[in-house]
Design a protein around this motif. Structure first.
Motif, PDB file in Angstrom:
ATOM      1  N   TYR A  27       0.864  -1.180   0.000  1.00  0.00           N
ATOM      2  CA  TYR A  27       0.000   0.000   0.000  1.00  0.00           C
ATOM      3  C   TYR A  27       0.899   1.227   0.000  1.00  0.00           C
ATOM      4  N   ASN A  28       0.959   1.897  -1.131  1.00  0.00           N
ATOM      5  CA  ASN A  28       1.759   3.113  -1.281  1.00  0.00           C
ATOM      6  C   ASN A  28       3.207   2.898  -0.828  1.00  0.00           C
ATOM      7  N   ASN A  29       3.830   1.866  -1.376  1.00  0.00           N
ATOM      8  CA  ASN A  29       5.206   1.521  -1.018  1.00  0.00           C
ATOM      9  C   ASN A  29       6.203   1.866  -2.131  1.00  0.00           C
ATOM     10  N   ALA A  30       5.902   2.891  -2.912  1.00  0.00           N
ATOM     11  CA  ALA A  30       6.769   3.223  -4.042  1.00  0.00           C
ATOM     12  C   ALA A  30       8.194   3.556  -3.614  1.00  0.00           C
ATOM     13  N   ARG A  31       8.394   4.024  -2.381  1.00  0.00           N
ATOM     14  CA  ARG A  31       9.737   4.366  -1.914  1.00  0.00           C
ATOM     15  C   ARG A  31      10.633   3.137  -1.770  1.00  0.00           C
ATOM     16  N   SER A  32      10.033   1.985  -1.530  1.00  0.00           N
ATOM     17  CA  SER A  32      10.850   0.811  -1.190  1.00  0.00           C
ATOM     18  C   SER A  32      10.587  -0.425  -2.032  1.00  0.00           C
ATOM     19  N   VAL A  33       9.429  -0.516  -2.685  1.00  0.00           N
ATOM     20  CA  VAL A  33       9.026  -1.792  -3.254  1.00  0.00           C
ATOM     21  C   VAL A  33       9.858  -2.213  -4.464  1.00  0.00           C
ATOM     22  N   GLY A  34      10.423  -1.273  -5.207  1.00  0.00           N
ATOM     23  CA  GLY A  34      11.228  -1.647  -6.370  1.00  0.00           C
ATOM     24  C   GLY A  34      12.422  -2.511  -6.006  1.00  0.00           C
ATOM     25  N   PRO A  35      13.288  -2.065  -5.090  1.00  0.00           N
ATOM     26  CA  PRO A  35      14.404  -2.913  -4.663  1.00  0.00           C
ATOM     27  C   PRO A  35      13.961  -4.211  -3.996  1.00  0.00           C
ATOM     28  N   VAL A  36      12.848  -4.173  -3.255  1.00  0.00           N
ATOM     29  CA  VAL A  36      12.351  -5.402  -2.632  1.00  0.00           C
ATOM     30  C   VAL A  36      11.944  -6.406  -3.708  1.00  0.00           C
ATOM     31  N   ALA A  37      11.186  -5.951  -4.699  1.00  0.00           N
ATOM     32  CA  ALA A  37      10.766  -6.849  -5.782  1.00  0.00           C
ATOM     33  C   ALA A  37      11.959  -7.400  -6.541  1.00  0.00           C
ATOM     34  N   ASP A  38      12.977  -6.566  -6.781  1.00  0.00           N
ATOM     35  CA  ASP A  38      14.186  -7.044  -7.464  1.00  0.00           C
ATOM     36  C   ASP A  38      14.915  -8.095  -6.621  1.00  0.00           C
ATOM     37  N   ALA A  39      14.964  -7.881  -5.301  1.00  0.00           N
ATOM     38  CA  ALA A  39      15.617  -8.858  -4.426  1.00  0.00           C
ATOM     39  C   ALA A  39      14.870 -10.183  -4.438  1.00  0.00           C
ATOM     40  N   VAL A  40      13.534 -10.108  -4.425  1.00  0.00           N
ATOM     41  CA  VAL A  40      12.715 -11.322  -4.469  1.00  0.00           C
ATOM     42  C   VAL A  40      12.955 -12.084  -5.764  1.00  0.00           C
ATOM     43  N   LYS A  41      12.855 -11.398  -6.879  1.00  0.00           N
ATOM     44  CA  LYS A  41      13.025 -12.058  -8.174  1.00  0.00           C
ATOM     45  C   LYS A  41      14.452 -12.554  -8.356  1.00  0.00           C
ATOM     46  N   GLY A  42      15.420 -11.758  -7.897  1.00  0.00           N
ATOM     47  CA  GLY A  42      16.810 -12.195  -7.982  1.00  0.00           C
ATOM     48  C   GLY A  42      17.072 -13.434  -7.152  1.00  0.00           C
ATOM     49  N   GLY A  43      16.448 -13.505  -5.968  1.00  0.00           N
ATOM     50  CA  GLY A  43      16.600 -14.694  -5.128  1.00  0.00           C
ATOM     51  C   GLY A  43      15.989 -15.928  -5.766  1.00  0.00           C
ATOM     52  N   LEU A  44      14.840 -15.759  -6.392  1.00  0.00           N
ATOM     53  CA  LEU A  44      14.196 -16.901  -7.057  1.00  0.00           C
ATOM     54  C   LEU A  44      15.052 -17.408  -8.215  1.00  0.00           C
ATOM     55  N   VAL A  45      15.599 -16.492  -9.006  1.00  0.00           N
ATOM     56  CA  VAL A  45      16.422 -16.884 -10.157  1.00  0.00           C
ATOM     57  C   VAL A  45      17.732 -17.527  -9.695  1.00  0.00           C
ATOM     58  N   LYS A  46      18.346 -16.966  -8.661  1.00  0.00           N
ATOM     59  CA  LYS A  46      19.653 -17.449  -8.215  1.00  0.00           C
ATOM     60  C   LYS A  46      19.562 -18.776  -7.477  1.00  0.00           C
ATOM     61  N   TYR A  47      18.608 -18.900  -6.561  1.00  0.00           N
ATOM     62  CA  TYR A  47      18.588 -20.060  -5.674  1.00  0.00           C
ATOM     63  C   TYR A  47      17.624 -21.158  -6.110  1.00  0.00           C
ATOM     64  N   PHE A  48      16.653 -20.819  -6.957  1.00  0.00           N
ATOM     65  CA  PHE A  48      15.687 -21.828  -7.404  1.00  0.00           C
ATOM     66  C   PHE A  48      15.508 -21.726  -8.921  1.00  0.00           C
ATOM     67  N   PRO A  49      16.609 -21.870  -9.673  1.00  0.00           N
ATOM     68  CA  PRO A  49      16.550 -21.638 -11.124  1.00  0.00           C
ATOM     69  C   PRO A  49      15.666 -22.634 -11.868  1.00  0.00           C
ATOM     70  N   ASP A  50      15.478 -23.822 -11.304  1.00  0.00           N
ATOM     71  CA  ASP A  50      14.676 -24.834 -11.998  1.00  0.00           C
ATOM     72  C   ASP A  50      13.219 -24.863 -11.546  1.00  0.00           C
ATOM     73  N   ALA A  51      12.870 -24.016 -10.588  1.00  0.00           N
ATOM     74  CA  ALA A  51      11.492 -23.990 -10.077  1.00  0.00           C
ATOM     75  C   ALA A  51      10.658 -22.991 -10.867  1.00  0.00           C
ATOM     76  N   ARG A  52       9.395 -23.299 -11.014  1.00  0.00           N
ATOM     77  CA  ARG A  52       8.466 -22.345 -11.629  1.00  0.00           C
ATOM     78  C   ARG A  52       7.974 -21.429 -10.515  1.00  0.00           C
ATOM     79  N   ALA A  53       8.383 -20.172 -10.589  1.00  0.00           N
ATOM     80  CA  ALA A  53       8.099 -19.221  -9.519  1.00  0.00           C
ATOM     81  C   ALA A  53       7.180 -18.104 -10.018  1.00  0.00           C
TER      82      ALA A  53
END
Length: 286
Positions: A27-53
């Motif tokens: 809810y109105n997290n534009a100040r922080s959500v971009g880096p958080v979303a990148d960290a989430v997606k980066g973690g999924l790609v790095k640590y679970f590359p074969d999983a459908r996320a």
């Protein structure tokens, strides 16, 4: 089950199935959500590359660019953009402590994970500036590899940080629910398929639970249904405070009010509990 809007149902049908779902209540997290979303997606790609996320953004009606920032970026991770209803009084409260209608956001994420048949569902706070890709691994891996039903966060804190949780909420919930989970109100967690299915199927009518979130209610579920739990070391939790209440009186009232509301709502669970079981911690203490 939670009724999802037709446009959300259409997105889920297009995706089909997923191994891992990571939910971002916002809810109105534009100040922080971009880096958080990148960290989430980066973690999924790095640590679970074969999983459908899949990333699921459950938004309370942001008036800034929050949903667009969640979906932004050149990542091979599909995003489901959802919107949940929040009490009007919370939407006009400035600042409000976290996401308005937090449990509704969490339940929408859990229902999406349930529909997709996810093996693990993590929920990540969109206003936490210290989220790293490693957090996704530390939350999700105990579910996927060790069959844990609920992974709670452990944060690295200074001596006097979290005094309300450490001095009051944790001892109270430990005594009542019989699980020594040190962050009962943490903004980050991971759930197994069977815990997701159980939580998604429950009807919750207590307004304070709907307002403050499912975290404390899940402790009662862990105690009554005998789901397994562990804690995972994440690191420091640094919050973007512009959208949160910062005065002690407001924080105390919101946290303690939610705690006692859940205690009253779950009296049939904790009344007969005696003692507290230790909860294993995974990963290195940071």
């Amino acid at each position: 089950h939670v009724m999802l809007p037709p446009e959300i149902e259409a997105q889920l049908r297009e995706i089909g199935t997923a191994d891992i779902v990571v939910g971002l209540p916002t809810y109105n997290n534009a100040r922080s959500v971009g880096p958080v979303a990148d960290a989430v997606k980066g973690g999924l790609v790095k640590y679970f590359p074969d999983a459908r996320a899949v990333v699921v953004n459950s938004d309370a009606g942001s008036t800034d660019d929050t949903p667009a920032l969640v979906a932004d970026g050149d990542w091979p991770i599909p995003c489901v953009l959802a919107r949940h209803e929040a009490p009007p009084g919370e939407l006009v409260a400035i600042p409000f402590h976290g996401v308005p209608g937090r449990a509704a956001a969490q339940r929408a994420i859990l229902e999406a994970a349930n529909r997709l048949g996810a093996r693990a569902c993590a929920i990540v706070g969109a206003d936490c500036r210290s989220v790293t890709p490693e957090w996704i691994d530390r939350l999700v891996r105990p579910v996927l590899e060790h069959g844990v039903d609920y992974v709670a966060p452990l944060y690295q804190r200074q001596r006097y940080d979290g005094t309300l949780t450490n001095g009051l909420i944790y001892p109270l919930t430990r005594a009542l629910f019989g699980r020594a989970i040190r962050q009962p109100l943490g903004d980050h967690a991971a759930l197994s398929t069977r815990l997701v299915a159980y939580a998604a199927a429950q009807e919750i009518h207590e307004p304070a639970v709907v307002r403050q979130g499912l975290d404390l209610w899940l402790l009662a579920v862990l105690a009554s249904e005998r789901f397994t739990a562990c804690e995972s070391w994440l690191g420091p939790c640094v919050l973007e405070t512009s959208g949160r209440a910062t005065d002690l009186a407001t924080i105390f009232a919101q946290a303690i009010g939610a705690t006692f509301a859940v205690i009253d709502y779950t009296a049939d669970v904790w009344f007969d509990i005696r003692g507290a079981e230790p909860v294993p911690a995974v990963g290195p203490a940071l």
